[in-house]
Design a protein around this motif. Structure first.
Motif, PDB file in Angstrom:
ATOM      1  N   ARG A  58       0.833  -1.189   0.000  1.00  0.00           N
ATOM      2  CA  ARG A  58       0.000   0.000   0.000  1.00  0.00           C
ATOM      3  C   ARG A  58       0.874   1.248   0.000  1.00  0.00           C
ATOM      4  N   GLY A  59       0.251   2.405  -0.306  1.00  0.00           N
ATOM      5  CA  GLY A  59       1.024   3.618  -0.514  1.00  0.00           C
ATOM      6  C   GLY A  59       0.761   4.706   0.492  1.00  0.00           C
TER       7      GLY A  59
ATOM      8  N   GLU B 137      -0.956   7.320   0.399  1.00  0.00           N
ATOM      9  CA  GLU B 137      -2.311   7.871   0.527  1.00  0.00           C
ATOM     10  C   GLU B 137      -3.044   7.311   1.744  1.00  0.00           C
TER      11      GLU B 137
ATOM     12  N   GLU C 101       6.842   7.283  -0.794  1.00  0.00           N
ATOM     13  CA  GLU C 101       6.148   6.211  -1.496  1.00  0.00           C
ATOM     14  C   GLU C 101       7.093   5.010  -1.600  1.00  0.00           C
TER      15      GLU C 101
ATOM     16  N   ILE D 254       5.427   2.507  -6.346  1.00  0.00           N
ATOM     17  CA  ILE D 254       4.187   3.264  -6.167  1.00  0.00           C
ATOM     18  C   ILE D 254       4.467   4.734  -6.464  1.00  0.00           C
ATOM     19  N   GLY D 255       3.531   5.389  -7.157  1.00  0.00           N
ATOM     20  CA  GLY D 255       3.688   6.799  -7.487  1.00  0.00           C
ATOM     21  C   GLY D 255       4.949   7.030  -8.285  1.00  0.00           C
TER      22      GLY D 255
ATOM     23  N   THR E  52      10.680   4.479  -7.803  1.00  0.00           N
ATOM     24  CA  THR E  52      11.143   3.365  -8.632  1.00  0.00           C
ATOM     25  C   THR E  52      12.408   2.784  -8.008  1.00  0.00           C
TER      26      THR E  52
ATOM     27  N   GLY F   7      -6.357   0.794  -3.501  1.00  0.00           N
ATOM     28  CA  GLY F   7      -5.077   1.186  -2.931  1.00  0.00           C
ATOM     29  C   GLY F   7      -4.056   0.083  -2.790  1.00  0.00           C
ATOM     30  N   TRP F   8      -4.298  -1.062  -3.452  1.00  0.00           N
ATOM     31  CA  TRP F   8      -3.366  -2.188  -3.376  1.00  0.00           C
ATOM     32  C   TRP F   8      -2.485  -2.247  -4.624  1.00  0.00           C
ATOM     33  N   TYR F   9      -1.217  -2.605  -4.413  1.00  0.00           N
ATOM     34  CA  TYR F   9      -0.242  -2.729  -5.503  1.00  0.00           C
ATOM     35  C   TYR F   9       0.380  -4.125  -5.409  1.00  0.00           C
TER      36      TYR F   9
ATOM     37  N   VAL G  39       4.184  -4.629  -5.677  1.00  0.00           N
ATOM     38  CA  VAL G  39       4.861  -4.070  -4.510  1.00  0.00           C
ATOM     39  C   VAL G  39       4.693  -5.006  -3.317  1.00  0.00           C
ATOM     40  N   SER G  40       3.492  -5.522  -3.141  1.00  0.00           N
ATOM     41  CA  SER G  40       3.231  -6.441  -2.037  1.00  0.00           C
ATOM     42  C   SER G  40       4.143  -7.657  -2.112  1.00  0.00           C
TER      43      SER G  40
END
Length: 292
Positions: free
Chosen positions: A67-68, A70, A90, A94-95, A98, A203-205, A208-209
């Motif tokens: 999650r990020g 936000e 972030e 995310i956003g 990188t 809001g899930w990535y 990334v998770s």
């Protein structure tokens, strides 16, 4: 300027370079609400976008797995209003953030945070990590003690927590599943009964998770568990399945008086969206007792 705080930061066009004292006083309310976006280059192949809000002692807020930043919109505004400079990096992926997502450990993510403190806070900061974010916060405290005043672990899991909960986190972030099925896992793992888990349906990535899950597995728990030697606030949720009642004092029992324990009743592992004012109040009360 001390070279330790030398800046390697790219400020966005919305950044405010300087205002007069009179203008700052006149625009105080707007300044607290304004969010700047800053890019930090840690020098390890990553580029970290940081949301910056408010003025005062620095707090670095790190979100839950996958999650990020936000997730902290509400909490950051409350903390900025209370007189803090709130930094929300972030996570990679995310956003505008990188960087390598494979073959990394929590130490790599902690190095990202160290660069944020050096180049944006430019003063030792309090790390505030929610759920998975507390692993990164604690890693930063261990690896970069000169940059950390203290660590707040928000809804941190016990050293040993009930089997099956991690699978519910995986399912929460699996966007290939029907929303109704994901919602069941979000409600079960993160939110106390009576609290609306739909606020976390988005809001899930997933990438990334998974990257963060593997980074955690690649790092020995003993590397980061202590959070360093600075004061630590163990901010718990009373109905958090990841923190059984029997483990309520495990960190204080292990590390002694440098650990403060605060329990917010009636909240689950999500905690921040469930009780944002209680979270903000607990952080402010504890931070005011720290050495500058």
């Amino acid at each position: 300027m001390n070279k330790r705080w030398a800046s390697l930061v790219l400020w966005g066009a919305a950044g405010v370079l300087g205002v007069s004292t009179a203008a700052a006083a006149a625009d105080a309310a707007a300044a607290v609400a304004a969010v700047q976006r800053v890019t930090v280059l840690p020098g390890n192949g990553a580029s970290i976008e940081v949301l910056v809000q408010g003025q005062g002692p620095a707090l670095v807020l790190l979100p839950s797995r996958g999650r990020g930043a936000e997730d902290f919109d509400d909490l950051a505004a409350r903390l900025a209003q209370a007189g803090y400079r709130v930094l929300r990096p972030e996570p990679r992926g995310i956003g505008g953030s990188t960087g390598p997502m494979k073959g990394i450990t929590l130490h790599d993510l902690g190095n990202d945070m160290a660069a944020v403190i050096r180049n944006v806070a430019r003063q030792p900061a309090v790390m505030v990590g929610h759920a998975f974010g507390n692993w990164v916060a604690r890693t930063t405290g261990v690896d970069h003690p000169e940059l950390v005043r203290g660590v707040v672990i928000v809804a941190a899991a016990a050293k040993q927590y009930p089997a099956g909960l991690s699978e519910h986190v995986d399912r929460s972030a699996d966007l290939s599943l029907p929303d109704a099925e994901r919602l069941k896992s979000i409600q079960y793992a993160f939110f106390a009964p009576g609290h609306d888990a739909r606020v976390w349906l988005g809001g899930w990535y997933p990438e990334v998770s998974e990257s963060q899950r593997l980074a955690g597995k690649a790092t020995r728990q003993s590397d980061w568990w202590s959070g360093g030697s600075k004061p630590l606030l163990d901010l718990q949720a009373g109905a958090d399945k990841f923190k059984p009642e029997s483990t309520r004092n495990e960190i204080r029992d292990e590390f002694g008086e440098r650990v403060s324990v605060v329990v917010i009743p009636g909240a689950g592992h999500a905690l921040v969206p469930e009780e944002p004012q209680a979270v903000a109040d607990a952080i402010v009360r504890w931070e005011k007792g720290l050495k500058p």
